[in-house]
Design a protein around this motif. Structure first.
Motif, PDB file in Angstrom:
ATOM      1  N   GLU A   1      -9.085  55.506  27.673  1.00 52.44           N
ATOM      2  CA  GLU A   1      -8.149  55.586  26.551  1.00 52.44           C
ATOM      3  C   GLU A   1      -6.755  55.926  27.053  1.00 52.44           C
ATOM      4  O   GLU A   1      -5.760  55.506  26.500  1.00 52.44           O
ATOM      5  CB  GLU A   1      -8.605  56.645  25.549  1.00 52.44           C
TER       6      GLU A   1
ATOM      7  N   THR B   1      -5.182  52.600  28.758  1.00 52.63           N
ATOM      8  CA  THR B   1      -5.087  51.323  28.065  1.00 52.63           C
ATOM      9  C   THR B   1      -3.939  51.320  27.064  1.00 52.63           C
ATOM     10  O   THR B   1      -3.918  50.511  26.165  1.00 52.63           O
ATOM     11  CB  THR B   1      -6.373  50.989  27.297  1.00 52.63           C
ATOM     12  N   ALA B   2      -2.980  52.232  27.200  1.00 48.85           N
ATOM     13  CA  ALA B   2      -1.818  52.268  26.322  1.00 48.85           C
ATOM     14  C   ALA B   2      -2.200  52.566  24.875  1.00 48.85           C
ATOM     15  O   ALA B   2      -1.426  52.344  23.975  1.00 48.85           O
ATOM     16  CB  ALA B   2      -1.019  50.970  26.409  1.00 48.85           C
ATOM     17  N   ARG B   3      -3.441  53.042  24.654  1.00 49.36           N
ATOM     18  CA  ARG B   3      -3.753  53.567  23.338  1.00 49.36           C
ATOM     19  C   ARG B   3      -3.468  55.065  23.323  1.00 49.36           C
ATOM     20  O   ARG B   3      -3.549  55.709  22.304  1.00 49.36           O
ATOM     21  CB  ARG B   3      -5.218  53.325  22.992  1.00 49.36           C
ATOM     22  N   ALA B   4      -3.138  55.584  24.520  1.00 43.85           N
ATOM     23  CA  ALA B   4      -2.971  57.023  24.674  1.00 43.85           C
ATOM     24  C   ALA B   4      -1.978  57.591  23.681  1.00 43.85           C
ATOM     25  O   ALA B   4      -2.256  58.562  22.988  1.00 43.85           O
ATOM     26  CB  ALA B   4      -2.551  57.345  26.095  1.00 43.85           C
ATOM     27  N   GLU B   5      -0.782  56.954  23.573  1.00 37.41           N
ATOM     28  CA  GLU B   5       0.249  57.517  22.706  1.00 37.41           C
ATOM     29  C   GLU B   5      -0.222  57.598  21.270  1.00 37.41           C
ATOM     30  O   GLU B   5       0.048  58.564  20.573  1.00 37.41           O
ATOM     31  CB  GLU B   5       1.541  56.692  22.778  1.00 37.41           C
ATOM     32  N   LEU B   6      -0.926  56.564  20.818  1.00 36.86           N
ATOM     33  CA  LEU B   6      -1.439  56.571  19.443  1.00 36.86           C
ATOM     34  C   LEU B   6      -2.438  57.699  19.251  1.00 36.86           C
ATOM     35  O   LEU B   6      -2.402  58.435  18.285  1.00 36.86           O
ATOM     36  CB  LEU B   6      -2.140  55.247  19.135  1.00 36.86           C
ATOM     37  N   LEU B   7      -3.338  57.819  20.233  1.00 38.42           N
ATOM     38  CA  LEU B   7      -4.440  58.756  20.117  1.00 38.42           C
ATOM     39  C   LEU B   7      -3.977  60.192  20.322  1.00 38.42           C
ATOM     40  O   LEU B   7      -4.391  61.106  19.618  1.00 38.42           O
ATOM     41  CB  LEU B   7      -5.483  58.391  21.178  1.00 38.42           C
ATOM     42  N   PHE B   8      -3.092  60.395  21.288  1.00 33.84           N
ATOM     43  CA  PHE B   8      -2.725  61.750  21.667  1.00 33.84           C
ATOM     44  C   PHE B   8      -1.526  62.279  20.882  1.00 33.84           C
ATOM     45  O   PHE B   8      -1.097  63.391  21.096  1.00 33.84           O
ATOM     46  CB  PHE B   8      -2.465  61.834  23.175  1.00 33.84           C
ATOM     47  N   SER B   9      -0.937  61.446  19.981  1.00 35.96           N
ATOM     48  CA  SER B   9       0.145  61.995  19.157  1.00 35.96           C
ATOM     49  C   SER B   9      -0.414  62.490  17.824  1.00 35.96           C
ATOM     50  O   SER B   9       0.326  62.845  16.935  1.00 35.96           O
ATOM     51  CB  SER B   9       1.240  60.950  18.949  1.00 35.96           C
TER      52      SER B   9
ATOM     53  N   LEU C   1      -0.494  63.076  31.064  1.00 37.81           N
ATOM     54  CA  LEU C   1      -1.403  61.946  30.925  1.00 37.81           C
ATOM     55  C   LEU C   1      -0.853  60.806  31.772  1.00 37.81           C
ATOM     56  O   LEU C   1       0.343  60.734  32.034  1.00 37.81           O
ATOM     57  CB  LEU C   1      -1.541  61.523  29.464  1.00 37.81           C
ATOM     58  N   SER C   2      -1.763  59.909  32.177  1.00 37.56           N
ATOM     59  CA  SER C   2      -1.335  58.838  33.081  1.00 37.56           C
ATOM     60  C   SER C   2      -0.438  57.848  32.370  1.00 37.56           C
ATOM     61  O   SER C   2      -0.506  57.699  31.150  1.00 37.56           O
ATOM     62  CB  SER C   2      -2.543  58.103  33.615  1.00 37.56           C
ATOM     63  N   ASN C   3       0.359  57.159  33.150  1.00 38.43           N
ATOM     64  CA  ASN C   3       1.165  56.087  32.588  1.00 38.43           C
ATOM     65  C   ASN C   3       0.288  54.874  32.374  1.00 38.43           C
ATOM     66  O   ASN C   3      -0.463  54.498  33.240  1.00 38.43           O
ATOM     67  CB  ASN C   3       2.283  55.724  33.563  1.00 38.43           C
ATOM     68  N   GLY C   4       0.393  54.277  31.179  1.00 42.52           N
ATOM     69  CA  GLY C   4      -0.438  53.115  30.867  1.00 42.52           C
ATOM     70  C   GLY C   4      -0.171  51.975  31.812  1.00 42.52           C
ATOM     71  O   GLY C   4      -0.789  51.728  32.774  1.00 42.52           O
TER      72      GLY C   4
END
Lengths: 523, 251
Positions: A365, A368-376, A520-523
Motif C-alpha cells: 500500500e 503503490t501511491a495509494r499511501a497518501e489516500l490511505l495514510f491521510s 513512508l516510502s516514496n511511491g
C-alpha cells in the motif's frame, strides 16, 4: 492476417517463451529424477502400488500398466496432470490477453479502424495459440525422448506431447468462446478458471469411481491415453472435436455481438461499502483474502495427500533408503510417529510463507501511491497495520488446523485429530518468529524486504542439507524450527517456545514503533 | 529578476500598509510552516521553507516538476518527517499530532490509484471512514462530478479515479482541503465544476491548499499564491494581478 500474427508473436516473444521454457525445463528436470527415485523394478512397482489409493488417484489420475510397470509409465502417471494444468493456465492467459483484454483497453478498436476483416482480431490469437501449443507438444515429446528413462518409446513420447498440446488447444478454444460471452477480462478469467477446477474435479471423482465419465473432462481424456502403455492416440478426438465446436460457436457469437459488449452484461458493483469493509478489518481482509484462501486450500490438499500415503507407509518406506534415514533419524519410534513428525517439520516452513506475506502486505500500500489516500485518514499507522498482523496470526493457527484436518481425513482414521493439531501448534512460535521478522523489516528496512525470503530459504536449505550431511551447529541454529520439539517423536519442552515467542514480541514491538515514526516510502 | 522582485515586494508592502488593520485582525493562519527543510540523502528537497496560509483562503501552490511541491504536501500529511524546522495545521504538529490533524483535512493526490477490486462507492466510504459517511453529501458530489460509483477501481479512467478521490474529499466534514494537481485528469466541464465547488467551500468558510502547474486555474481560483523553485519558496503573492507578469518575465 500475417502481419497481425507477426505483431502478436512480437508481443508474445517474452511471456510465451517463458512459458515454453518453463514447461520444457520441468519436463526435462522431473523426468530425469525418476531413475534415482525408482532405481529398481521392485521400487517402481511399490511406488505405483502406493499411487493406487483413492486420494492419490483423485489428485493425479488412475494407475495403469501395473503388470508391465516401467519408470516411464509411473513418471507420466505422476507428472502429466501438472503439465496439463500449466498449459491450461497458459492458454487462458494468452487468449484473454489478446481478445477481451485488448478489447477492454481499446486496442482492438484501433485495429478495426484498418481495412481488415473483423474476424482477424479473434482468429489471429487462436492461430498463435495453435502454433505455441504445437511447439510445446513437440518440445515435451523431445524432452522425454532425450532423457530416455526406462520404458520410453517414441509413440509414448508422442502421446505425452500431444496430450499436453491437445489440452492446451482445448482451453484456448474454450477461452475464446468465453471471451465472446463475458464483457470483461476478469469475467473471462473467472469462467475459464472455474471450468479448469470443475474439469479437474469431474476427472478426480470419475477416476476414483473408475467411471468412463472421466472423458467429459479434457484432463481425464489425456490421462486415459495411458501414455507409455497403451498410448491411445484416438482419444485426442475427444479434445479436438470439442475444441472445434467451441471455436465455431465463438466465431458465430463474434459475428453477431457488438464490439466491446458480451452476451452477458457486466454486473454493476456495490455502490456502498458494507459494514464489514468499513470496519478496521475490512481493507486488510479484502487485500489478504485471495492469498489466505489459496494457501489454506493448498495446505489442506497437501495434508490430504500426505495423509493418504499413511496406509501404504510401510511398503513405501521399506523400498526407500533415504526416507528411512530421514524418518527414523530421531531414534526408535514407530514409523507413523516419525512420518507425522516429519510432515509437520516440513509443513511448518510452508505455513510460514502466507504468514510472512501477510506481514509484508501493508508495504504494498505504501509503494503503490495509494499511501497518501490511505495514510491521510485520521487513523494511526499502527491501527492500520494491526489488522494485517491479526490476520497473519489467525493464518498461522488456521493453516496448521487445516493441515491436521487434511492429514486426519487422508489417513482414514489412523490419526487422532486433536492430537495432531497439538503437534502442529507446537511449531507456532517458530512461525511467529518469521512473521515478527517481517514486521521488523516493514518497520526498519522495508526496501530490503526480500532479505526475509533469503533468511527463509536459507533455513529451509540448512534443514534439508542437515538431513543428508550434518552441518555445524552454528548454522543449524539459524533456523528457528530447530528449537521446536518435534512432536510426537521428541518430548515437549516449553522453554524454547517461550524464548521464541518473547523474541517475536520484541521484534514486533520494535517494528511497530519504528513504523509509526519513519518516513513512508516514496511511491 | 531583481527588478521583478522589487516590483513584487513593493506591491506586497503597499498592500500590507494599506489594510494593515484588516490583515492582522481577520487573518488566522491554518497552516504555519517555519524554516522547514527536508533532505533525502544528498538531495536537499526543501530548504528553509516558510509559509503561512490563512483561514478561508484558496492558496495556489505553483512550481515546476521536481521543485518540492509533493515533498511539502507529504510533510503536511504526516507521511514523511521534516529534517529540520516545523509545520503545524490548526496549531498542531503535522507529524506528531497527525491523527488529530487528519480529522479535519481531506487530501486528493495528483495520481489517484485505487484498489482494483473495490468499487468507487466502496472506496469513497472507506476513505471517509466510519462515522463520517454522509449519504446526502456523497450523492450530491457524485451528481456534481457525474461519477458512477458501482464500477470497479481497475475499470476507471484516470479522470474517474480522480473524481472518486474528489467526491470522498468534498463529502467529508474537512475544514482544510489539500489538493495536489487535482484537475490533471478532468475534462474542461468537470474542471469548471471543480472550481465552483472550491469557491463554494470557501464561502462555507473552508480553506483550500491547491498545488498546480496550470497558471490560469490558479489565477481564476486562488486568493493567494506561493511559488516554489528548487526546494525554496520564491515568493508568496497576495496581489495576483502581478502573477502573469511574474511568469512572463521569468520565462
Amino acid at each position: 492476417m500475417g502481419e497481425y500474427l507477426r505483431f502478436i508473436i512480437r508481443r508474445e516473444r517474452r511471456i510465451s517463451l517463458i512459458w515454453l521454457l518453463s514447461i520444457t525445463a520441468s519436463v526435462l528436470i522431473f523426468t530425469s529424477l525418476y531413475p534415482t527415485l525408482v532405481p529398481t523394478h521392485a521400487e517402481t512397482l511399490a511406488l505405483a502400488t502406493s499411487m493406487q489409493n483413492p486420494a492419490m488417484v483423485a489428485m493425479m489420475g488412475p494407475v495403469y500398466g501395473l503388470a508391465q510397470i516401467t519408470p516411464a509409465i509411473i513418471m507420466s502417471q505422476e507428472t502429466l496432470i501438472w503439465y496439463l494444468i500449466a498449459v491450461a493456465i497458459m492458454n487462458i492467459f494468452l487468449i484473454t490477453r489478446h481478445t477481451r483484454g485488448d478489447e477492454e483497453f481499446g486496442r482492438i478498436e484501433l485495429l478495426l479502424a484498418k481495412p481488415i476483416s473483423v474476424r482477424i482480431p479473434t482468429l489471429a490469437p487462436l492461430i498463435f495459440a495453435i502454433i505455441i501449443n504445437a511447439i510445446i507438444a513437440l518440445a515435451s515429446a523431445l524432452g522425454v525422448l532425450i532423457i530416455n528413462i526406462e520404458g520410453t518409446t517414441f509413440l509414448g513420447a508422442l502421446s505425452f506431447g500431444l496430450a499436453i498440446g491437445g489440452v492446451g488447444l482445448y482451453f484456448a478454444a474454450l477461452t475464446l468462446l468465453f471471451a465472446q460471452i463475458f464483457s470483461t477480462s476478469s469475467g473471462v478469467f473467472s469462467a475459464s478458471f472455474i471450468t479448469v477446477g470443475l474439469m479437474y474435479m469431474i476427472r478426480a471423482l470419475a477416476d476414483v469411481e473408475q467411471s468412463p465419465l472421466t472423458l467429459i473432462s479434457p484432463f481425464g481424456v489425456a490421462l486415459q491415453m495411458e501414455v507409455f502403455y497403451s498410448n491411445r492416440l484416438t482419444l485426442l478426438l475427444f479434445l479436438l472435436l470439442p475444441s472445434l465446436f467451441f471455436i465455431d460457436i465463438a466465431l458465430l457469437l463474434n459475428s453477431i455481438r457488438d464490439h466491446g459488449s458480451g452476451l452477458i452484461a457486466q454486473r454493476p458493483g456495490k455502490r456502498r461499502a458494507s459494514a464489514f469493509l468499513r470496519s478496521p478489518f475490512g481493507l486488510a481482509w479484502h487485500l489478504s483474502k485471495p492469498s489466505t484462501l489459496a494457501w489454506g486450500g493448498g495446505i489442506f490438499l497437501l495434508g490430504l495427500s500426505y495423509g493418504s500415503v499413511i496406509g501404504d507407509l510401510t511398503s513405501f518406506v521399506e523400498n526407500n533408503e533415504l526416507m528411512q534415514q530421514i524418518i527414523l533419524s530421531s531414534g526408535p519410534n514407530t514409523l507413523l510417529d516419525g512420518y507425522v513428525a516429519l510432515i509437520f517439520s516440513i509443513m511448518a516452513s510452508v505455513v510460514s510463507v502466507p504468514v510472512i506475506l501477510s506481514t509484508l502486505r501493508i508495504y504494498n500500500e505504501e509503494i503503490t501511491a495509494r499511501a497518501e489516500l490511505l495514510f491521510s485518514r485520521p487513523t494511526s499507522r499502527r491501527a492500520l497495520y494491526t489488522p494485517f498482523l491479526i490476520i497473519a496470526f489467525g493464518e498461522s493457527i488456521m493453516m496448521f488446523i487445516l493441515l491436521a484436518i487434511g492429514l486426519a481425513l487422508g489417513g482414514g482414521g489412523v490419526l487422532s485429530l486433536g492430537e495432531i493439531i497439538g503437534y502442529g501448534l507446537a511449531y507456532l512460535p517458530a512461525v511467529w518468529l518469521f512473521g515478527a521478522v517481517g514486521v521488523f523489516i516493514v518497520g526498519f528496512i522495508p526496501a530490503l524486504r526480500s532479505l526475509i525470503w533469503l533468511f527463509f530459504a536459507s533455513t529451509f536449505i540448512i534443514t534439508y542439507t542437515d538431513f543428508i550431511t550434518p552441518l555445524p551447529s552454528y548454522l543449524t541454529k539459524l533456523n528457528p524450527f530447530v528449537f521446536i520439539p518435534h512432536l510426537p517423536v521428541e518430548e515437549f519442552k516449553i522453554l524454547p517456545l517461550l524464548i521464541l515467542t518473547i523474541s517475536s514480541a520484541l521484534l514486533i514491538t520494535g517494528g511497530l514503533v519504528r513504523y509509526e515514526n519513519r518516513d513512508l516510502s516514496n511511491g | 529578476m531583481d527588478l521583478l522582485f522589487d516590483v513584487l515586494s513593493v506591491a506586497l508592502i503597499r498592500r500590507d500598509e494599506q489594510d494593515v488593520s484588516v490583515w492582522y485582525s481577520s487573518a488566522m493562519s491554518i497552516i504555519e510552516i517555519h524554516n522547514l527543510s527536508k533532505r533525502f540523502g544528498k538531495t536537499q528537497a526543501l530548504d528553509q521553507v516558510n509559509l503561512s496560509i490563512e483561514e478561508h483562503s484558496i492558496h495556489g501552490f505553483l512550481g515546476p516538476n521536481g521543485a518540492g511541491k509533493t515533498t511539502l504536501l507529504r510533510i503536511l500529511l504526516g507521511i514523511i518527517k521534516p529534517t529540520s524546522g516545523n509545520a503545524t495545521i490548526f496549531g498542531q504538529d503535522v507529524f506528531k499530532d497527525r491523527i488529530e490533524v487528519h480529522k479535519n483535512i481531506a487530501y486528493v493526490p495528483g495520481e489517484v490509484n485505487l484498489w482494483p477490486n473495490l468499487t468507487g462507492g466502496e472506496v469513497i466510504d472507506l476513505l471517509l471512514g466510519n462515522g463520517r459517511i454522509n449519504r446526502i453529501e456523497i450523492n450530491h458530489y457524485l451528481e456534481v462530478f457525474e461519477l458512477d460509483p458501482s464500477k470497479k477501481g481497475k475499470t476507471y479512467s484516470k479522470g474517474n479515479r480522480q473524481k472518486v478521490a474528489l467526491v470522498a474529499a468534498f463529502a467529508s466534514p474537512a475544514e482544510l482541503f489539500i489538493l495536489d494537481e487535482p484537475t490533471s485528469g478532468l475534462d474542461p466541464l468537470m474542471e469548471q465544476r471543480f472550481q465552483q465547488v472550491i469557491k463554494q467551500k470557501q464561502q462555507e468558510g473552508k480553506t483550500t491548499f491547491l498545488s498546480s502547474h496550470i497558471l490560469s486555474e490558479v489565477e481564476q481560483l486562488a486568493t493567494t499564491v506561493s511559488i516554489i523553485r528548487e526546494g525554496e519558496i520564491h515568493h508568496t503573492l497576495t496581489d495576483l494581478t502581478n502573477l502573469n507578469q511574474y511568469f512572463q518575465e521569468e520565462g
